[in-house]
Design an enzyme around this catalytic site. Structure first.
Site, PDB file in Angstrom:
ATOM      1  N   ALA A 110      31.605   9.207   9.624  1.00 64.26           N
ATOM      2  CA  ALA A 110      30.220   9.690   9.794  1.00 64.26           C
ATOM      3  C   ALA A 110      29.247   8.549   9.518  1.00 64.26           C
ATOM      4  O   ALA A 110      28.336   8.673   8.716  1.00 64.26           O
ATOM      5  CB  ALA A 110      29.960  10.862   8.852  1.00 64.26           C
ATOM      6  N   GLY A 111      29.473   7.414  10.188  1.00 55.20           N
ATOM      7  CA  GLY A 111      28.633   6.234   9.935  1.00 55.20           C
ATOM      8  C   GLY A 111      27.565   6.047  10.989  1.00 55.20           C
ATOM      9  O   GLY A 111      27.097   7.009  11.614  1.00 55.20           O
ATOM     10  N   GLY A 158      29.434   7.115  14.388  1.00 60.56           N
ATOM     11  CA  GLY A 158      29.899   8.506  14.419  1.00 60.56           C
ATOM     12  C   GLY A 158      28.748   9.496  14.351  1.00 60.56           C
ATOM     13  O   GLY A 158      28.687  10.441  15.164  1.00 60.56           O
ATOM     14  N   GLU A 183      21.599  -0.676  16.883  1.00 66.62           N
ATOM     15  CA  GLU A 183      20.876   0.037  15.841  1.00 66.62           C
ATOM     16  C   GLU A 183      19.373  -0.116  16.047  1.00 66.62           C
ATOM     17  O   GLU A 183      18.904  -1.124  16.566  1.00 66.62           O
ATOM     18  CB  GLU A 183      21.307  -0.462  14.465  1.00 66.62           C
ATOM     19  CG  GLU A 183      22.696   0.029  14.134  1.00 66.62           C
ATOM     20  CD  GLU A 183      23.212  -0.492  12.812  1.00 66.62           C
ATOM     21  OE1 GLU A 183      22.418  -0.733  11.898  1.00 66.62           O
ATOM     22  OE2 GLU A 183      24.439  -0.682  12.718  1.00 66.62           O
ATOM     23  N   ALA A 232      31.572  -8.172  25.507  1.00 64.59           N
ATOM     24  CA  ALA A 232      30.130  -7.893  25.614  1.00 64.59           C
ATOM     25  C   ALA A 232      29.397  -8.435  24.389  1.00 64.59           C
ATOM     26  O   ALA A 232      28.364  -9.098  24.505  1.00 64.59           O
ATOM     27  CB  ALA A 232      29.899  -6.385  25.760  1.00 64.59           C
ATOM     28  N   ASN A 233      29.943  -8.166  23.202  1.00 65.01           N
ATOM     29  CA  ASN A 233      29.276  -8.671  21.995  1.00 65.01           C
ATOM     30  C   ASN A 233      29.285 -10.190  21.939  1.00 65.01           C
ATOM     31  O   ASN A 233      28.321 -10.816  21.505  1.00 65.01           O
ATOM     32  CB  ASN A 233      29.924  -8.080  20.739  1.00 65.01           C
ATOM     33  CG  ASN A 233      29.307  -6.732  20.389  1.00 65.01           C
ATOM     34  OD1 ASN A 233      28.357  -6.291  21.048  1.00 65.01           O
ATOM     35  ND2 ASN A 233      29.828  -6.080  19.380  1.00 65.01           N
ATOM     36  N   CYS A 262      28.215  -6.223  13.606  1.00 65.37           N
ATOM     37  CA  CYS A 262      29.154  -6.360  14.721  1.00 65.37           C
ATOM     38  C   CYS A 262      29.368  -7.779  15.242  1.00 65.37           C
ATOM     39  O   CYS A 262      30.520  -8.191  15.427  1.00 65.37           O
ATOM     40  CB  CYS A 262      28.702  -5.480  15.880  1.00 65.37           C
ATOM     41  SG  CYS A 262      28.751  -3.735  15.469  1.00 65.37           S
TER      42      CYS A 262
HETATM   43  N1  LIG Z   1      27.043  -0.071  13.771  1.00 63.11           N
HETATM   44  C1  LIG Z   1      26.937  -0.215  15.074  1.00 63.11           C
HETATM   45  O1  LIG Z   1      25.841  -0.379  15.603  1.00 63.11           O
HETATM   46  C2  LIG Z   1      28.159  -0.192  15.955  1.00 63.11           C
HETATM   47  C3  LIG Z   1      27.987  -0.133  17.337  1.00 63.11           C
HETATM   48  C4  LIG Z   1      29.116  -0.098  18.160  1.00 63.11           C
HETATM   49  C5  LIG Z   1      30.386  -0.099  17.604  1.00 63.11           C
HETATM   50  N2  LIG Z   1      30.535  -0.158  16.247  1.00 63.11           N
HETATM   51  C6  LIG Z   1      31.903  -0.073  15.713  1.00 63.11           C
HETATM   52  O2  LIG Z   1      32.121   1.291  15.305  1.00 63.11           O
HETATM   53  C7  LIG Z   1      32.940   1.356  14.124  1.00 63.11           C
HETATM   54  C8  LIG Z   1      32.202   2.100  13.028  1.00 63.11           C
HETATM   55  O3  LIG Z   1      31.037   1.385  12.713  1.00 63.11           O
HETATM   56  P1  LIG Z   1      29.911   2.019  11.778  1.00 63.11           P
HETATM   57  O4  LIG Z   1      28.790   1.043  11.774  1.00 63.11           O
HETATM   58  O5  LIG Z   1      29.643   3.423  12.169  1.00 63.11           O
HETATM   59  O6  LIG Z   1      30.681   2.002  10.372  1.00 63.11           O
HETATM   60  P2  LIG Z   1      30.300   2.764   9.042  1.00 63.11           P
HETATM   61  O7  LIG Z   1      30.865   1.980   7.920  1.00 63.11           O
HETATM   62  O8  LIG Z   1      28.830   3.095   9.035  1.00 63.11           O
HETATM   63  O9  LIG Z   1      31.076   4.168   9.158  1.00 63.11           O
HETATM   64  C9  LIG Z   1      32.444   4.291   9.074  1.00 63.11           C
HETATM   65  C10 LIG Z   1      32.761   5.542   8.256  1.00 63.11           C
HETATM   66  O10 LIG Z   1      34.159   5.801   8.354  1.00 63.11           O
HETATM   67  C11 LIG Z   1      34.554   6.424   7.132  1.00 63.11           C
HETATM   68  N3  LIG Z   1      36.001   6.354   6.974  1.00 63.11           N
HETATM   69  C12 LIG Z   1      36.793   5.255   6.775  1.00 63.11           C
HETATM   70  N4  LIG Z   1      38.080   5.610   6.710  1.00 63.11           N
HETATM   71  C13 LIG Z   1      38.128   6.968   6.876  1.00 63.11           C
HETATM   72  C14 LIG Z   1      39.175   7.917   6.928  1.00 63.11           C
HETATM   73  N5  LIG Z   1      40.458   7.548   6.808  1.00 63.11           N
HETATM   74  N6  LIG Z   1      38.869   9.225   7.095  1.00 63.11           N
HETATM   75  C15 LIG Z   1      37.562   9.618   7.221  1.00 63.11           C
HETATM   76  N7  LIG Z   1      36.533   8.755   7.194  1.00 63.11           N
HETATM   77  C16 LIG Z   1      36.797   7.443   7.032  1.00 63.11           C
HETATM   78  C17 LIG Z   1      33.806   5.643   6.081  1.00 63.11           C
HETATM   79  O11 LIG Z   1      33.706   6.370   4.865  1.00 63.11           O
HETATM   80  C18 LIG Z   1      32.445   5.436   6.771  1.00 63.11           C
HETATM   81  O12 LIG Z   1      31.504   6.428   6.405  1.00 63.11           O
HETATM   82  C19 LIG Z   1      33.278  -0.101  13.804  1.00 63.11           C
HETATM   83  O13 LIG Z   1      34.499  -0.410  14.403  1.00 63.11           O
HETATM   84  C20 LIG Z   1      32.152  -0.888  14.467  1.00 63.11           C
HETATM   85  O14 LIG Z   1      32.558  -2.198  14.819  1.00 63.11           O
HETATM   86  C21 LIG Z   1      29.450  -0.181  15.416  1.00 63.11           C
HETATM   87  O1  LIG Z   2      16.970 -12.092  21.396  1.00 60.51           O
HETATM   88  C1  LIG Z   2      17.481 -11.717  20.339  1.00 60.51           C
HETATM   89  C2  LIG Z   2      18.122 -10.463  20.205  1.00 60.51           C
HETATM   90  C3  LIG Z   2      18.698 -10.113  18.994  1.00 60.51           C
HETATM   91  N1  LIG Z   2      18.631 -10.971  17.927  1.00 60.51           N
HETATM   92  C4  LIG Z   2      19.283 -10.587  16.662  1.00 60.51           C
HETATM   93  O2  LIG Z   2      20.628 -10.239  16.925  1.00 60.51           O
HETATM   94  C5  LIG Z   2      21.094  -9.293  15.965  1.00 60.51           C
HETATM   95  C6  LIG Z   2      21.759  -8.114  16.656  1.00 60.51           C
HETATM   96  O3  LIG Z   2      20.776  -7.363  17.357  1.00 60.51           O
HETATM   97  P1  LIG Z   2      21.152  -6.150  18.326  1.00 60.51           P
HETATM   98  O4  LIG Z   2      22.201  -6.594  19.245  1.00 60.51           O
HETATM   99  O5  LIG Z   2      19.899  -5.671  18.908  1.00 60.51           O
HETATM  100  O6  LIG Z   2      21.657  -5.038  17.303  1.00 60.51           O
HETATM  101  P2  LIG Z   2      23.114  -4.451  16.938  1.00 60.51           P
HETATM  102  O7  LIG Z   2      22.885  -3.096  16.391  1.00 60.51           O
HETATM  103  O8  LIG Z   2      23.869  -5.437  16.135  1.00 60.51           O
HETATM  104  O9  LIG Z   2      23.838  -4.252  18.362  1.00 60.51           O
HETATM  105  C7  LIG Z   2      24.850  -5.121  18.840  1.00 60.51           C
HETATM  106  O10 LIG Z   2      26.104  -4.814  18.282  1.00 60.51           O
HETATM  107  C8  LIG Z   2      26.527  -3.437  18.509  1.00 60.51           C
HETATM  108  C9  LIG Z   2      27.811  -3.234  17.741  1.00 60.51           C
HETATM  109  O11 LIG Z   2      28.933  -3.659  18.399  1.00 60.51           O
HETATM  110  C10 LIG Z   2      26.690  -3.233  20.017  1.00 60.51           C
HETATM  111  O12 LIG Z   2      27.108  -1.899  20.256  1.00 60.51           O
HETATM  112  C11 LIG Z   2      25.361  -3.522  20.712  1.00 60.51           C
HETATM  113  O13 LIG Z   2      25.522  -3.387  22.111  1.00 60.51           O
HETATM  114  C12 LIG Z   2      24.910  -4.939  20.364  1.00 60.51           C
HETATM  115  O14 LIG Z   2      23.619  -5.192  20.912  1.00 60.51           O
HETATM  116  C13 LIG Z   2      19.863  -8.905  15.134  1.00 60.51           C
HETATM  117  O15 LIG Z   2      19.869  -9.621  13.929  1.00 60.51           O
HETATM  118  C14 LIG Z   2      18.701  -9.337  16.006  1.00 60.51           C
HETATM  119  O16 LIG Z   2      17.550  -9.642  15.268  1.00 60.51           O
HETATM  120  C15 LIG Z   2      18.012 -12.204  18.048  1.00 60.51           C
HETATM  121  O17 LIG Z   2      17.973 -12.995  17.111  1.00 60.51           O
HETATM  122  N2  LIG Z   2      17.449 -12.538  19.259  1.00 60.51           N
END
Ligand SMILES: NC(=O)c1ccc[n+]([C@@H]2O[C@H](COP(=O)([O-])OP(=O)(O)OC[C@H]3O[C@@H](n4cnc5c(N)ncnc54)[C@H](O)[C@@H]3O)[C@@H](O)[C@H]2O)c1
Ligand SMILES: O=c1ccn([C@@H]2O[C@H](COP(=O)(O)OP(=O)(O)O[C@H]3O[C@H](CO)[C@@H](O)[C@H](O)[C@H]3O)[C@@H](O)[C@H]2O)c(=O)[nH]1
Length: 480
Positions: free
Chosen positions: A9-10, A13, A161, A219-220, A272
């Protein structure tokens, strides 16, 4: 009624499931987590994460077709589709430490699914994982299958985010990878039907499992590479008198390049980019591709260089010493519109300034005092692990005060460092700030958001990344 259960639930999720619940009233969505405090917060008025637009959606759906629960096993057992959205941090110990993804949380989720399931399941990889993870999960599930049919799909998440809800409502694409067997294709179609409630069909891409897993890392890596490219240019701009904003505007006008993601900054942060590129580097090394690994490693190196370069500018401009000087830090989150501090460049900048014995006064509109203290005490990569591995009750970092107002942070300070691009920093009364600061008063803008000309007229010495240098700063080169 189709039942979805999401483990984790992060930041991913919570918002993704809230949007699925909103767009698919006929589907029941339960988000489960082992963290009691997180689930309690999801069920309260104060959600555990700050994301514009999220609260409204949760309020609309919670208790109807959206539920948050710590009863992981029961909800997994009852679900038809299980999303796994747990954290996949960088390993801190053992083989691949500092690079490889730590799949401990993923694997324990898979084993739990195998333990409690009594009906066929579609298991969806939502977490970002190394390519071929689906194969490992398939093995865990099939070795413990008790005759149950599991289909594994890769459905990586691309939300950013701060704009998560917008990104989920209107994604550039939804990517679904699955096995090329009839059962695999049927599972893909089931997941496609969920997204088709609001995503146009031509934006739902289907591939094989390995392409979907790798596309997320790629992509990242491409996105982060753009930032490191423009940040590398920013250093050259400062050396030559070019202006990085003008250069990125001119470069981005080429439709083959495009204008997005070309803002020079103090460095990229977030949970990420670094983690996923390190993971990619490790995969390349494991596949005997050191040249490819080194190519991507450079994206991280330039990012580290950019953060270091910023600190060097601060210290060298202030007569090569910040010892005992108060420095205001405006913004601590890794970007605006989030309270998330994971891998924020502010941590590296603050730690370096503290090492040089500065006194810091930090203001961020969304980050808590406890979080900042924790971040400044934590070792690299520890933030993404279970709470018991993090400092439990952080002792106060000496020489840091955390305040709830930018003016208070800047009072009596020698310098201001802007580290997050919060909109409110654009409209601050900089004359008032200047009047209450020590002189000479410096502004180091790590996000290129202040009006440099105006601030210089007020009397500030201003450093802006990649912009023509203030004569004061020009004479004090930042040598590491
Ligand atoms: N944060 C982002 O913007 C973003 C975007 C795209 C992809 N991702 C990917 O998505 C995944 C999750 O990222 P997040 O930022 O949501 O992480 P997060 O740390 O915010 O959330 C993960 C959650 O999973 C829970 N968890 C761990 N093990 C567990 C288990 N066995 N059973 C139940 N719950 C459990 C943790 O307690 C935590 O609350 C990562 O692989 C990340 O790379 C993140
Ligand atoms: O021109 C730019 C754009 C972004 N940033 C920085 O880059 C970081 C990441 O920004 P952003 O990508 O907007 O946020 P994230 O939430 O980390 O999202 C990235 O990482 C996620 C987790 O994998 C992916 O799902 C998204 O597509 C990808 O954009 C931040 O510190 C921004 O300030 C810069 O410095 N310059």
């Amino acid at each position: 009624m189709v039942k979805i259960c999401c483990i984790g639930a992060g930041y991913v999720g919570g918002p993704t499931m809230a949007v699925i619940a909103l767009k698919c009233p006929s589907i029941q969505v339960v988000v489960v987590d082992i963290s009691v405090s997180r689930i309690t917060a999801w069920n309260s008025e104060q959600l555990p994460i700050y994301e514009p637009g999220l609260e409204d959606i949760v309020k609309q759906c919670r208790g109807k077709n959206l539920f948050f629960s710590t009863d992981v096993e029961k909800n997994v057992a009852e679900a038809d589709i299980i999303f796994v959205s747990v954290n996949t941090p960088t390993k801190t110990q053992g083989l691949g430490a500092g690079k490889a993804a730590d799949l401990t949380y993923w694997e324990s989720s898979a084993r739990m699914i195998a333990d409690v399931s009594t009906s066929n399941k579609i298991v969806v990889e939502k977490s970002t994982v190394p390519v071929k993870t689906a194969e490992a999960i398939e093995k865990i599930l099939s070795f413990n299958s008790k005759g149950i049919n599991y289909q594994i799909l890769s459905n990586p998440e691309f939300l950013a985010e701060g704009t998560a809800i917008q990104d989920l409502f209107n994604p550039d694409r939804v990517l679904i990878g699955g096995r090329e067997t009839p059962d695999g294709q049927k599972a893909i179609q089931t997941l496609k039907d969920v997204y088709a409630h609001w995503v146009p069909e031509d934006r739902i891409i289907t591939t094989n499992l390995w392409s979907a897993e790798l596309s997320k890392l790629a992509a990242n890596a491409f996105l982060a590479q753009r930032i490191s490219s423009v940040n590398a240019m920013s250093a050259l701009c400062e050396a030559t008198g070019a202006d990085v904003s003008q250069v990125s505007h001119a470069v981005g006008k080429d439709t083959r390049i495009g204008s997005k993601f070309l803002n020079a900054s103090v460095g990229f942060g977030g949970s990420c980019f670094q983690k996923d590129i390190l993971n990619l580097v490790y995969i390349c090394e494991c596949n005997g591709l050191p040249e490819v690994a080194n190519y991507w490693k450079q994206v991280i190196k330039v990012n580290d260089y950019q953060k270091k370069r910023f600190v060097n500018r601060v210290v060298s401009s202030m007569f090569n010493t910040v010892s005992g000087k108060k420095i205001a830090i405006l913004g601590f989150a890794f970007k605006k519109d989030t309270g998330d501090t994971r891998e924020t460049p502010a941590i590296d900048v603050c730690k370096e300034l503290l090492r040089d014995r500065a006194r810091l006064s930090i203001y961020d509109p969304q980050v808590t005092v406890d979080q900042i203290q924790r971040d400044l005490l934590m070792d690299k990569f520890d933030w993404d692990h279970a709470v018991h591995l993090q400092p439990m009750s952080p002792s106060t970092v000496k020489k840091v005060s955390i305040v709830w107002d930018a003016y208070e942070a800047a009072r009596d300070a020698h310098a201001i460092c802007i580290l997050t691009e919060w909109d409110e920093f654009k409209t601050l009364d900089y004359q008032r700030i200047f009047d209450n600061m020590q002189k000479p008063a410096f502004v180091f803008d790590g996000r290129n958001m202040v009006n440099v000309k105006k601030l210089r007229e007020i009397g500030f010495i201003v450093y802006s990344i990649g912009k023509p240098l203030d004569p004061w700063i020009k004479d004090m080169p930042a040598v590491a």
